[in-house]
Each structure stands twice: as C-alpha cells, then as structure tokens.
Design a protein around this motif. Sequence first.
Motif, PDB file in Angstrom:
ATOM      1  N   GLN A  16       0.929  -1.177  -0.663  1.00  0.00           N
ATOM      2  CA  GLN A  16       0.194  -0.296  -0.127  1.00  0.00           C
ATOM      3  C   GLN A  16       0.752   1.130   0.228  1.00  0.00           C
ATOM      4  O   GLN A  16       2.345   0.770   0.293  1.00  0.00           O
ATOM      5  N   ASP A  17       0.411   2.348  -0.453  1.00  0.00           N
ATOM      6  CA  ASP A  17       0.636   3.464  -0.126  1.00  0.00           C
ATOM      7  C   ASP A  17       1.318   4.412   1.149  1.00  0.00           C
ATOM      8  O   ASP A  17       0.529   4.080   2.191  1.00  0.00           O
ATOM      9  N   TYR A 249      -4.633  14.527  -6.986  1.00  0.00           N
ATOM     10  CA  TYR A 249      -4.485  12.897  -6.937  1.00  0.00           C
ATOM     11  C   TYR A 249      -5.381  12.310  -6.132  1.00  0.00           C
ATOM     12  O   TYR A 249      -6.955  11.595  -6.342  1.00  0.00           O
ATOM     13  N   LYS A 250      -5.622  13.422  -4.881  1.00  0.00           N
ATOM     14  CA  LYS A 250      -7.230  12.954  -4.298  1.00  0.00           C
ATOM     15  C   LYS A 250      -8.650  13.585  -4.663  1.00  0.00           C
ATOM     16  O   LYS A 250      -9.223  12.475  -4.051  1.00  0.00           O
ATOM     17  N   LYS A 255      -7.608   6.219  -6.214  1.00  0.00           N
ATOM     18  CA  LYS A 255      -7.608   4.748  -5.660  1.00  0.00           C
ATOM     19  C   LYS A 255      -8.087   4.686  -5.408  1.00  0.00           C
ATOM     20  O   LYS A 255      -8.135   2.967  -6.014  1.00  0.00           O
ATOM     21  N   SER A 256      -9.643   5.193  -5.278  1.00  0.00           N
ATOM     22  CA  SER A 256     -10.851   4.253  -6.117  1.00  0.00           C
ATOM     23  C   SER A 256     -11.277   3.641  -7.612  1.00  0.00           C
ATOM     24  O   SER A 256     -11.932   2.897  -7.531  1.00  0.00           O
ATOM     25  N   HIS A 263      -0.004   2.756  -5.924  1.00  0.00           N
ATOM     26  CA  HIS A 263       0.192   4.303  -6.120  1.00  0.00           C
ATOM     27  C   HIS A 263       0.974   4.760  -5.238  1.00  0.00           C
ATOM     28  O   HIS A 263       1.121   4.561  -3.668  1.00  0.00           O
TER      29      HIS A 263
END
Length: 574
Positions: A16-17, A249-250, A255-256, A263
């Motif tokens: 994971q990130d 990015y957010k 991520k979704s 990521h």
Amino acid sequence: MADTNEVSRPLVNYPQDIWGDRFLSLPFNNMEFESYCKQVEESKDLVKDMLMASTRDPLEKVYMINSLSRQGVSYHFENEIEKQLSHLFITFPKVLDDNNCDLITVAISFQVFRFNGYKMPCGVFSKFQDDEGRFKEALIGDIKGMISLYEASHFRMHGELILDEALAFTTKHLGSLANQSSPHLREHIENALLRPYHHSMQRLEARQYISFYEKDESRNDVLLKLAKCDFNRVQLLLQQELSALASWYKELNLKSKFPYARHRVVEGFFYALGVYFEPCYAVGRNILTKLAVLTGFLDDAYEAYGLCEELQYLTKAIERFDIRAMDELPAEYLKILYDFVLSLHDEAENKVRNEGRTHSVSYARDELKKYVRSEQAESRWRHEGYVPTFDEYLENGAYSSTALLSMANILIGVEQADENAYKWVTNNNNKFSKALQISSRLYNDITTNEREEKIGFATGTACYMKQYNVSREEAIKAFRAMIGSAWKDINEGSMRPTPVPIPVMRAALNYERFVDFAYRDNDEFTNQVISFKHLITKVLIDPVPLINNGDYEQNYAFQKKKKKKKKNNVLHVL
C-alpha cells in the motif's frame, strides 16, 4: 465477454501507499522562504566573483566547480562554469603534469571535465601505474584519492582499460579502508560504494555531500552557506508542488478508480525531480509526475489485472487516441483508464501550446503506442505460456522498459527539446538511446524477475537461462555486464560536441541515473518501504540544518566585507 467481476484475474497484492495524506497540505512559511532567497542571492554574488577571478589558480577553479556541482548549486553558474571549462580544457592535462598533481587532484579534475561533457584523456592516470600497468600499492593509503579515483572510473568508455583497472582496484580496497576510517569518512566511502555520484540521483547526492563538505576543514564557507540555503529554498518550492499533486490525486479519487494499481504519486514526483530539480522545470515536473502515474496504472493493468483478450481492445484504442474508441472497450476499468490516458495528454498539450511545443506531446503519444504494443505482446506470451528467445524478448523489451516513453515524457518539460531532439532520442540506430533501453530493461529484470515469474510472465532472466542454459545467478551476472557496457555507450554519447542541446542531454543522463539509483538492487517503485521513504524524507521533508558556527559566520562576513570594499574601489576609480 464474461462479466469482469466473475473472471479470475492475475491480481498482484502490491504494498500500500505509505504516505497517506502526509503531503496533502504542507505549510509554506513565506518569511522563511524570503530569508533563504535573500541569503542565496548574497552568496551567489560572492561565489561568482571567486569563480571568475582571473588570478585564481586553475586547479582551485576546478576544485570549486566540483564543489558547486556536488552540492547542487552549479545550475546558478552554468555560463560561468562553461566559460571556465572551455578555456581550461585544452591545456589542463599539461597543468596537471606540470604541477605533478596528486591522485585526488587528477581524479577530481577528470570527473569535473567528463561530468560536463569534456573528454579528458584517461591517460592522465597512467603515472599512478607501475611498469606492468597496475595501480601502485602505495595509493591505497591515500583514502580520499582512492574515493576520487573510484568515482572517476565510472566515466569510463569502451577501450579505456585503465579506467576498468581503476574501478577494480578501488572497489577491491575501499571496503576495508572504510573500516579503518573515521565515522565521517567511512560514511562517505560507503555512500560512494553504494551509489557512485555519476550513477546516482543528483538531488540526493547534493543533500549528502553538503553534510560531508561541512566537516571538511578545507571547506569554503561562503559556498557551504549558498548550498544549504539554496537546498532549503528549493525544498520549500518542491513541497508546494508535491502538495498540489497530492491534492490533484485525491480530488480525482484515483485510489478508488484504480484499486488494482500501485499508488505512487510521491515516488512519481521524486522521480521527476531526479530528472530535473531546478525551479524552472516546475511545469515539466508536474506533467512528468502525472504521466509517470499513468504509466504505472497501465503497467499494472497489463501485468497485474487485465486479461489478454480484453487488453487487446485497450491497445487498439490507444493506437487510435480517439475518444470514439471508448465505446469499444469491453470493461468499465478499461474505460476509466482510457479516459485518464486521453485527459492527461490533452492537459500536457495545453500546457505547452503557448510555447509552440505541441510536437512534444505528439511524440509522447507515439511512444505510448509502442509501449502498449510491447505490453500486449508480453501479455499474449503469458496467456499462451510462450517463452521467447532472449533476443526476441530484448527486442520487445526495449519498448516495455519504458525508456523511450519516459524520455518522450521528460522532454515535454524541456524547452530546448525541439523536433530534432525527439528524432534523436527515438532513433533506433542511436547507441545512446539503445543503451537507455537495454539498461532500463535489464535493471528492471534483475529486481523483478522472481515476482513476475510467479504470475506467469516470461522474464528476461528466464529467457536468457533457457537460451544459454545457465543459472539465474549467471544470467544476472551477464545482465550486469551488459548494463556496464551500456553505461560506456552513454558516457561516450554524452561527450561534446553533443547531438542535442545540453539540457536535453542532461535530462537523459539524469533519467539513466535515476533508473540505476532506483533499480540496481531493488524495485524501489514497488517496494517503497525498503529505502525510498528514508531518501524521500531527506530530500523533500527534512531541511539542511543551518548551524551558527562562529568561524563559519566570521568567514562569510569577511567575504561580504571584502566584496563591498572591492565595489567601492571600483566606483572610486570611475
């Protein structure tokens, strides 16, 4: 086609990130930034006067240029350095000979000229060899000279046997010399053995060298202050750039949208500043980071999530680069990915349109098409259980390595990259570009082969083992030898006169350095926990301490007073 939720996918559980929202909102202290800017400007004037002083000894000038480069501030003095080196180059081997210079002086001079593209003859080291062509044992006691010779040997080219010997000689002895040295010098030796300066990320090298230089009794305090303040000044700017990318990015909810992918926006930005860290490349870093994120998503779609029969539709769509191809994609994740491909390239094109450089994005699109074709071929090999010959693998792997795709993306941010530069870098007959492709492919294979074989890929090591009937260890040894040969081609190709503008050549070299840095012993992009976290923290989070040392400040104040007096005298004469 079967429902994508019901089919069995070759899913890889990537780490994971590790950053979370760490960079999402970084404070910016404007007073601190302005203070750094003021100190940088004051120090630059003093350093420029020192560098250009006509009475300064040529050896001192070369030492100073070396310190400027190693501490990451030479970009402030490119014209001055160019003027000095072009003037000194022709006569410098004679200067070294006439002054009977020691090993460290010869090695540092050699590094400075070759680093800047001047082909100083390797014969300058012959006086340190015995009658049988071996380096003299007496040199082993000169620890700093040995380190410098080791660093210089990495600029070797084909046929330069003396530098091959220098590398073997210094590598053999430096490990034991480190154990006999002070902690300060031992750390410097270990850093050099782990990542030679010419093969490493220049911003990280600057951060580490500043700490080493500070403890050197012969340091130039004005230069040191410039290096520290400039590093912290640039770090504040980079933090704001990364914060904007983290927000992007957010906000896009990537991520979704891409749950199967790695990521790595922070690592992508670290790669971008590894290619060009200077403030003038802010737009280039933004574009390059986003395209690096895209390349990661595509890589994971082709290698870790997608099925061969559906990926061929994505390949065809990217070959068209047309929004109308969206309707032909058979799965929702492919449509999301394709939309991301189109939107990022349109965004990049809009950012360079006013400069009249939309050709750069056209070349990037063309290289992306070649890349996805190569990924499709490897997906087909996995689907069919086919293990190609190593030669066939390497021909396809030249494109799946992403070397030319990366270079096309990098040059979008380099103003001097005209169409001739793109034609040069994408030319299959170009030894320099071929070397980038080979080293990128083989570095990646060395560090990822076992993981990729577990999910059914025919890796370079497996193909080599099959074709030549050797063990994995022998294959990796052969790969490292090929990478060494590629570096010699790169060193040769970067000498003056260069076929492309210096900023283009520098970006290509920095790309190769970052690949070496990131993949020599481990896939740092995937396994970020191992060491990248520590290194990113050094470059992007922790500022260089500004220690108020009495002697340091006194010397700096003296140089300022000296410069003011010099200006007043000039005015009096006028």
